[in-house]
Design an enzyme around this catalytic site. Sequence first.
Site, PDB file in Angstrom:
ATOM      1  N   ALA A  48       0.793  -1.233   0.000  1.00  0.00           N
ATOM      2  CA  ALA A  48       0.000   0.000   0.000  1.00  0.00           C
ATOM      3  C   ALA A  48       0.835   1.298   0.000  1.00  0.00           C
ATOM      4  O   ALA A  48       0.635   2.166  -0.871  1.00  0.00           O
ATOM      5  CB  ALA A  48      -0.994  -0.037   1.159  1.00  0.00           C
ATOM      6  N   ARG A  89      -5.174  -0.619  -8.799  1.00  0.00           N
ATOM      7  CA  ARG A  89      -5.406  -1.531  -7.673  1.00  0.00           C
ATOM      8  C   ARG A  89      -6.420  -0.859  -6.749  1.00  0.00           C
ATOM      9  O   ARG A  89      -6.122   0.163  -6.128  1.00  0.00           O
ATOM     10  CB  ARG A  89      -4.099  -1.841  -6.933  1.00  0.00           C
ATOM     11  CG  ARG A  89      -3.118  -2.593  -7.836  1.00  0.00           C
ATOM     12  CD  ARG A  89      -2.165  -3.457  -7.094  1.00  0.00           C
ATOM     13  NE  ARG A  89      -2.754  -4.624  -6.479  1.00  0.00           N
ATOM     14  CZ  ARG A  89      -2.115  -5.366  -5.565  1.00  0.00           C
ATOM     15  NH1 ARG A  89      -0.893  -5.018  -5.181  1.00  0.00           N
ATOM     16  NH2 ARG A  89      -2.685  -6.429  -5.041  1.00  0.00           N
ATOM     17  N   GLN A 198       4.526 -13.491  -1.649  1.00  0.00           N
ATOM     18  CA  GLN A 198       5.295 -12.328  -1.175  1.00  0.00           C
ATOM     19  C   GLN A 198       6.103 -12.657   0.082  1.00  0.00           C
ATOM     20  O   GLN A 198       7.156 -12.065   0.326  1.00  0.00           O
ATOM     21  CB  GLN A 198       4.359 -11.150  -0.865  1.00  0.00           C
ATOM     22  CG  GLN A 198       3.702 -10.520  -2.070  1.00  0.00           C
ATOM     23  CD  GLN A 198       2.340 -11.111  -2.359  1.00  0.00           C
ATOM     24  OE1 GLN A 198       2.088 -12.279  -2.088  1.00  0.00           O
ATOM     25  NE2 GLN A 198       1.447 -10.318  -2.925  1.00  0.00           N
ATOM     26  N   ASP A 239      -3.978  -2.599   4.018  1.00  0.00           N
ATOM     27  CA  ASP A 239      -4.214  -1.885   2.758  1.00  0.00           C
ATOM     28  C   ASP A 239      -5.275  -0.803   2.896  1.00  0.00           C
ATOM     29  O   ASP A 239      -5.267   0.183   2.170  1.00  0.00           O
ATOM     30  CB  ASP A 239      -4.614  -2.863   1.651  1.00  0.00           C
ATOM     31  CG  ASP A 239      -3.385  -3.596   1.175  1.00  0.00           C
ATOM     32  OD1 ASP A 239      -2.986  -4.558   1.842  1.00  0.00           O
ATOM     33  OD2 ASP A 239      -2.784  -3.158   0.176  1.00  0.00           O
ATOM     34  N   ASN A 249      -6.337  -6.504   4.418  1.00  0.00           N
ATOM     35  CA  ASN A 249      -4.928  -6.828   4.173  1.00  0.00           C
ATOM     36  C   ASN A 249      -4.896  -8.096   3.333  1.00  0.00           C
ATOM     37  O   ASN A 249      -5.940  -8.676   3.001  1.00  0.00           O
ATOM     38  CB  ASN A 249      -4.179  -7.000   5.501  1.00  0.00           C
ATOM     39  CG  ASN A 249      -2.674  -7.067   5.296  1.00  0.00           C
ATOM     40  OD1 ASN A 249      -2.094  -6.208   4.622  1.00  0.00           O
ATOM     41  ND2 ASN A 249      -2.018  -8.078   5.844  1.00  0.00           N
ATOM     42  N   LYS A 250      -3.705  -8.530   2.991  1.00  0.00           N
ATOM     43  CA  LYS A 250      -3.527  -9.699   2.109  1.00  0.00           C
ATOM     44  C   LYS A 250      -4.416 -10.869   2.500  1.00  0.00           C
ATOM     45  O   LYS A 250      -4.563 -11.178   3.687  1.00  0.00           O
ATOM     46  CB  LYS A 250      -2.043 -10.099   2.151  1.00  0.00           C
ATOM     47  CG  LYS A 250      -1.644 -11.291   1.323  1.00  0.00           C
ATOM     48  CD  LYS A 250      -2.052 -11.211  -0.126  1.00  0.00           C
ATOM     49  CE  LYS A 250      -1.586  -9.953  -0.828  1.00  0.00           C
ATOM     50  NZ  LYS A 250      -2.284  -9.735  -2.116  1.00  0.00           N
TER      51      LYS A 250
HETATM   52  O1  MRU Z   1      -0.973  -7.535  -3.071  1.00  0.00           O
HETATM   53  P1  MRU Z   1       0.097  -6.819  -2.321  1.00  0.00           P
HETATM   54  O2  MRU Z   1       1.412  -7.514  -2.357  1.00  0.00           O
HETATM   55  O3  MRU Z   1       0.184  -5.376  -2.726  1.00  0.00           O
HETATM   56  O4  MRU Z   1      -0.416  -6.843  -0.821  1.00  0.00           O
HETATM   57  C1  MRU Z   1       0.352  -6.213   0.156  1.00  0.00           C
HETATM   58  C2  MRU Z   1      -0.204  -6.320   1.511  1.00  0.00           C
HETATM   59  O5  MRU Z   1      -1.264  -6.889   1.738  1.00  0.00           O
HETATM   60  C3  MRU Z   1       0.532  -5.600   2.592  1.00  0.00           C
HETATM   61  O6  MRU Z   1       0.401  -6.256   3.814  1.00  0.00           O
HETATM   62  C4  MRU Z   1      -0.039  -4.172   2.729  1.00  0.00           C
HETATM   63  O7  MRU Z   1      -0.064  -3.533   1.497  1.00  0.00           O
HETATM   64  C5  MRU Z   1       0.723  -3.368   3.698  1.00  0.00           C
HETATM   65  S1  MRU Z   1       2.298  -2.932   3.090  1.00  0.00           S
HETATM   66  C6  MRU Z   1       3.122  -2.029   4.262  1.00  0.00           C
END
Ligand code: MRU
Length: 348
Positions: A48, A89, A198, A239, A249-250
């Site tokens: 994010a 996104r 990730q 996010d 979040n993810k």
């Molecule tokens: O799909 P992504 O890799 O963008 O998802 C990222 C996440 O869910 C992170 O935990 C979130 O963006 C916080 S990043 C400091």
Amino acid sequence: MEHKTLYFENDMLKLIDQRILPLEIQYYTAETYQEVCEAIKKMVVRGAPAIGACGAYGYYLAVKQYIDEDKELFLEKMSSAKKELLATRPTAVNLGWGIKKIEKELKKEIKKDLDKKSILNNILKIADQIAEDDIKTNKKIGNFGNKLIEIGDNILTHCNAGALATVGYGTALGVIRAAHNSDKQIRVFMDETRPRLQGASLTAFEMKAENIPATLIVDNTAATLIRDKKIDKIVVGADRIAKNGDTANKIGTFMLSVLAKEYNVPFYVAAPISTIDFSIDNGSQIDIEIREDKEITEIRSVQIAPEDIDVYNPAFDVTPAENITAIITEKGIIRPPFIENINKLKSN
Ligand code: MRU
């Protein structure tokens, strides 16, 4: 981290290509806002706060591309550039936050009737400031979060909320970095984080780079470790956080929060205030991005599922506020009641 996630130089946005980490270190160059859109969509850059900074630089590049047009056409082009950037996104609120900061400055500059060069210089300064502030913010989050960590803690994290998900230092991994740097002898457990991995490719890369003791697990192992009291704390990023504390979040974060509640493990969300969406009351209003089937049916371009199998691939889920022990921000640690305490932050 030795390698920067992103930097802006000579009117070019340079992004470490996160699709090929940790095997190769290569930088992707974006010279137009369309190239920034492509990088965000294809996840050259993700996380994010990192895409928040990219949104700001992307919007600046669009201004640079169209500033020589007459005013009406310029405004039209900027409106579609903004839409395209925002659509890359939908879940991470920081993207819109970064874009709107530049847009606001642009409107001010236009009113002042400055020459084009000064307008460009002044809005670029704001984008640079967003990037610079992000690192400072994350260090503050790290220091506040460190207060919650005890010597010898085993900390579980999900996805990558590290230097690579931000301009530097990270949010959840910022807390982990701060704890490690203050000699708390912690160990990190990171979920590989299907489908895009990730955790395996990015969090593991960051932990190795800084010699932070860390163990990689598949997502399915978390429940056993939590039940067996092998995890003392869970720290994740965010996010988008609603006014009541519900947190997107993810995908998989929600599942961890349920386990944390069942087995009394503190569950912390680490995020900058820019991740709080003060326009929404709760998590049901968060737009969850659905990504392409191939992320599940293939692993790094190798097909692993039957052709044309039905797939459901949401990139994020929402953790209800009642499963969250505290939210760690750059202004301090927010505890329940979240509605009240998040609201206080806004007026601060
Ligand atoms: O799909 P992504 O890799 O963008 O998802 C990222 C996440 O869910 C992170 O935990 C979130 O963006 C916080 S990043 C400091």
